[in-house]
Scaffold this active site. Structure first.
Site, mmCIF file in Angstrom:
data_model
loop_
_atom_site.group_PDB
_atom_site.id
_atom_site.type_symbol
_atom_site.label_atom_id
_atom_site.label_comp_id
_atom_site.label_asym_id
_atom_site.label_seq_id
_atom_site.Cartn_x
_atom_site.Cartn_y
_atom_site.Cartn_z
ATOM 1 C CB CYS A 282 -74.591 39.366 48.376
ATOM 2 S SG CYS A 282 -74.895 41.007 49.067
ATOM 3 N N GLY A 283 -73.844 41.287 45.622
ATOM 4 C CA GLY A 283 -74.546 42.197 44.734
ATOM 5 C C GLY A 283 -74.918 43.473 45.449
#
Length: 227
Positions: A213-214
């Protein structure tokens, strides 16, 4: 050294090494109770960070309250500096704007709040429940690595799905309300889809742009993520 230890021993070693500068992140997802229980067995002084995008499933927020009560802890909640409503007014629905839109969304709602949490808590080391069995992205991760300026440690990296799934009832930890409802994993409701045998785990999250997701990636430099 870490590969020969149990999950609790790995957490204990991290606690001995880093003490007050050690933190744990949680998503309050399907398997989050595992790392929460294991970590709290070692010490209830390790801060638990939850990066709240404002777009989690309602059941995830219910589970967050349930686990905090069951395990007697209080998570530290961190969110983007812009509210979800203001982001949509300013940028539109970033998760519908392809890979670059998702990168910006992840930076604003996950990467920046997590970096702020690490800074405010003075974290030098970060415990996370990533597992190699979860996706091809995670298949080659080592037990310990450096992300930005923080050491990341994955105590259950080598656990398979069965061991993880059984840990919860074996230790009287409740399942997430959406367990058994067809989800491979849970993230934001707008970009998480139910399991499809014809697709990979990566395609079930973040609009099909990958499992990560980062929060667990070094995002590319040079992109305009200003808010």
């Amino acid at each position: 050294e870490l590969s020969s230890l149990s999950a609790v021993e790995r957490i204990s070693l991290a606690w001995e090494k880093f003490g007050a500068s050690l933190v744990l992140s949680t998503s309050f997802g399907l398997q989050s109770g595992v790392m929460l229980d294991l970590t709290l067995r070692v010490s209830d002084e390790i801060p638990v960070i939850f990066v709240d995008t404002g777009y989690s499933f309602p059941e995830t927020y219910q589970y967050a309250n349930q686990l905090q009560e069951k395990l007697s802890f209080k998570a530290r909640f961190y969110s983007a500096k812009m509210s979800p409503a203001y982001q949509e007014e300013t940028f539109g629905k970033l998760w519908e704007q392809g890979k670059e839109g998702m990168k910006k969304y992840n930076f604003i709602n996950k990467k920046e709040p997590m970096e702020r949490a690490l800074h405010e808590l003075g974290a030098k080391a970060w415990l996370s429940g990533l597992r190699r069995a979860q996706s091809s992205d995670r298949g080659k991760r080592p037990f310990i690595e450096k992300q930005d300026n923080v050491i990341k440690i994955y105590p259950i990296l080598d656990w398979d799905d069965r061991k993880t799934y059984k840990y919860l009832p074996d230790n009287k930890i409740p399942y997430h309300p959406l367990e058994g409802m067809g989800y491979e994993s849970l993230g934001d409701h707008h970009s998480t889809v139910k399991y499809d045998a014809s697709k990979s785990a990566e395609e079930s999250r973040h609009g099909g742009h990958g499992r990560e997701c980062g929060l667990h990636l070094d995002l590319p430099e040079g992109l305009d993520f200003s808010v």
